[in-house]
Write a protein that holds these residues in place. Sequence first.
Motif, PDB file in Angstrom:
ATOM      1  N   ALA A  22       0.890  -1.213  -0.065  1.00  0.00           N
ATOM      2  CA  ALA A  22       0.033  -0.115  -0.015  1.00  0.00           C
ATOM      3  C   ALA A  22       1.100   1.248  -0.115  1.00  0.00           C
ATOM      4  N   GLY A  23       0.261   2.388  -0.365  1.00  0.00           N
ATOM      5  CA  GLY A  23       1.186   3.615  -0.372  1.00  0.00           C
ATOM      6  C   GLY A  23       1.508   4.160   0.559  1.00  0.00           C
ATOM      7  N   GLN A  24       0.807   4.126   1.786  1.00  0.00           N
ATOM      8  CA  GLN A  24       1.259   4.709   2.957  1.00  0.00           C
ATOM      9  C   GLN A  24       2.196   3.675   3.867  1.00  0.00           C
ATOM     10  N   VAL A  25       2.668   2.421   3.324  1.00  0.00           N
ATOM     11  CA  VAL A  25       3.521   1.567   3.961  1.00  0.00           C
ATOM     12  C   VAL A  25       4.780   2.072   3.897  1.00  0.00           C
ATOM     13  N   SER A  26       5.662   1.956   4.741  1.00  0.00           N
ATOM     14  CA  SER A  26       7.054   2.030   4.716  1.00  0.00           C
ATOM     15  C   SER A  26       7.948   1.251   3.784  1.00  0.00           C
ATOM     16  N   ASP A  27       8.779   1.731   2.963  1.00  0.00           N
ATOM     17  CA  ASP A  27       9.645   1.013   2.023  1.00  0.00           C
ATOM     18  C   ASP A  27      10.470  -0.121   2.718  1.00  0.00           C
ATOM     19  N   TYR A  28      10.701   0.145   3.963  1.00  0.00           N
ATOM     20  CA  TYR A  28      11.158  -1.122   4.813  1.00  0.00           C
ATOM     21  C   TYR A  28      10.620  -2.528   4.581  1.00  0.00           C
ATOM     22  N   THR A  29       9.204  -2.283   4.430  1.00  0.00           N
ATOM     23  CA  THR A  29       8.475  -3.691   4.518  1.00  0.00           C
ATOM     24  C   THR A  29       8.792  -4.151   2.988  1.00  0.00           C
ATOM     25  N   GLY A  30       8.938  -3.248   2.019  1.00  0.00           N
ATOM     26  CA  GLY A  30       9.228  -3.892   0.506  1.00  0.00           C
ATOM     27  C   GLY A  30      10.517  -4.699   0.541  1.00  0.00           C
TER      28      GLY A  30
END
Length: 134
Positions: A22-30
């Motif tokens: 999702a757009g609001q999720v941090s890039d660290y999750t990816g």
Amino acid sequence: MNTKLHAVSDADGRPLSFFMTAGQVSDYTGAAALLDDLPKAQWLLGDRGYDADWFRDALQAKGIEPCIPGRRSRNEPVKYDKRRYRRRSRIEIMFGRLKGLAPGRHPLRPVSHRLLLRCRPRCHRHLLAVINES
């Protein structure tokens, strides 16, 4: 609602793996999701969104040299190879090609491309894994 597409590609810009958040999720999750899918590589190029000490340490534990510029909010600047970082255009071109496969543009385009790109992400983050340096 928007989405982010995190991608790993090889040195030639060919996609190896994708992860959508999702757009609001941090890039660290990816970054955490794609960490296990990384191939054996000499170095890895990533944009500022992946600048985290734990991610750099995980890459070095795998024997991969990170080439990721530091975030602007970092107290101490991070050294990275600026000449290598210019190669990010290869993956930008790959995303441009993927976005160019818009549904309905070509009547003979396979249905799978139409379904894949119906909900195209508005933003993308990328990692470029250089497997063999020539």
